[in-house]
Design an enzyme around this catalytic site. Structure first.
Site, PDB file in Angstrom:
ATOM      1  CB  CYS A  16     170.368 -65.761 -23.203  1.00 15.98           C
ATOM      2  SG  CYS A  16     169.890 -67.487 -23.152  1.00 15.98           S
ATOM      3  CB  CYS A  90     174.118 -62.179 -20.841  1.00 14.89           C
ATOM      4  SG  CYS A  90     175.434 -61.738 -21.969  1.00 14.89           S
ATOM      5  CB  CYS A  94     178.976 -60.891 -22.702  1.00 18.98           C
ATOM      6  SG  CYS A  94     177.416 -61.752 -22.707  1.00 18.98           S
TER       7      CYS A  94
END
Length: 139
Positions: A16, A90, A94
């Site tokens: 996150c 996120c 990522c």
């Protein structure tokens, strides 16, 4: 040629943004419930200075102490070393690699919330982690 479960455990990375709430709770539940059957990591794309105090409190309520945990920065190496990458808001930060399993868990952000608001997030994470364990470690 498949590797035996004794030598190869599935690995999961929870991600996150701040690595201070959702991913910390998910990692703690997976570690608590799966023990050494699963390798567990968590990280954030912009880690906070410390774990959210309300998150620490609601995890204590279920007998899991995460006071010693600290938010960690998301690294390419952590993603490459994981079989399953679970993102929690996120977005595009990522890194994506072929051959990895990616899941996105849509969960409310506990940042700035009190324990009353964080409890249902914790409970939802626990139920998702239990389902994940049954997928990763079939008996």
């Amino acid at each position: 040629m498949s590797s035996s479960p004794a030598t190869s455990r599935p690995s999961v990375l929870f991600v996150c943004v701040h690595n201070a709430g959702r991913s910390q709770m998910a990692a703690a539940f997976l570690t608590h419930l799966a023990g050494d059957r699963v390798e567990v990591r968590s990280a954030g794309s912009a880690p906070a200075d410390s774990v959210n105090p309300a998150v620490v409190e609601v995890m204590k309520e279920v007998g899991i102490d995460i006071t010693a945990e600290t938010p960690k920065i998301l690294t390419v190496e952590a993603v490459q070393a994981s079989d399953v990458v679970i993102t929690m808001g996120c977005g595009d930060t990522c890194p994506v690699f072929p051959g990895k399993r990616y899941l996105d868990w849509q969960l409310d952000d506990p940042a700035g919330q009190g324990v009353e608001a964080v409890r249902p997030i914790r409970d939802e994470i626990e139920s998702r982690v239990r389902a994940l364990i049954s997928q990763l470690t079939p008996h």
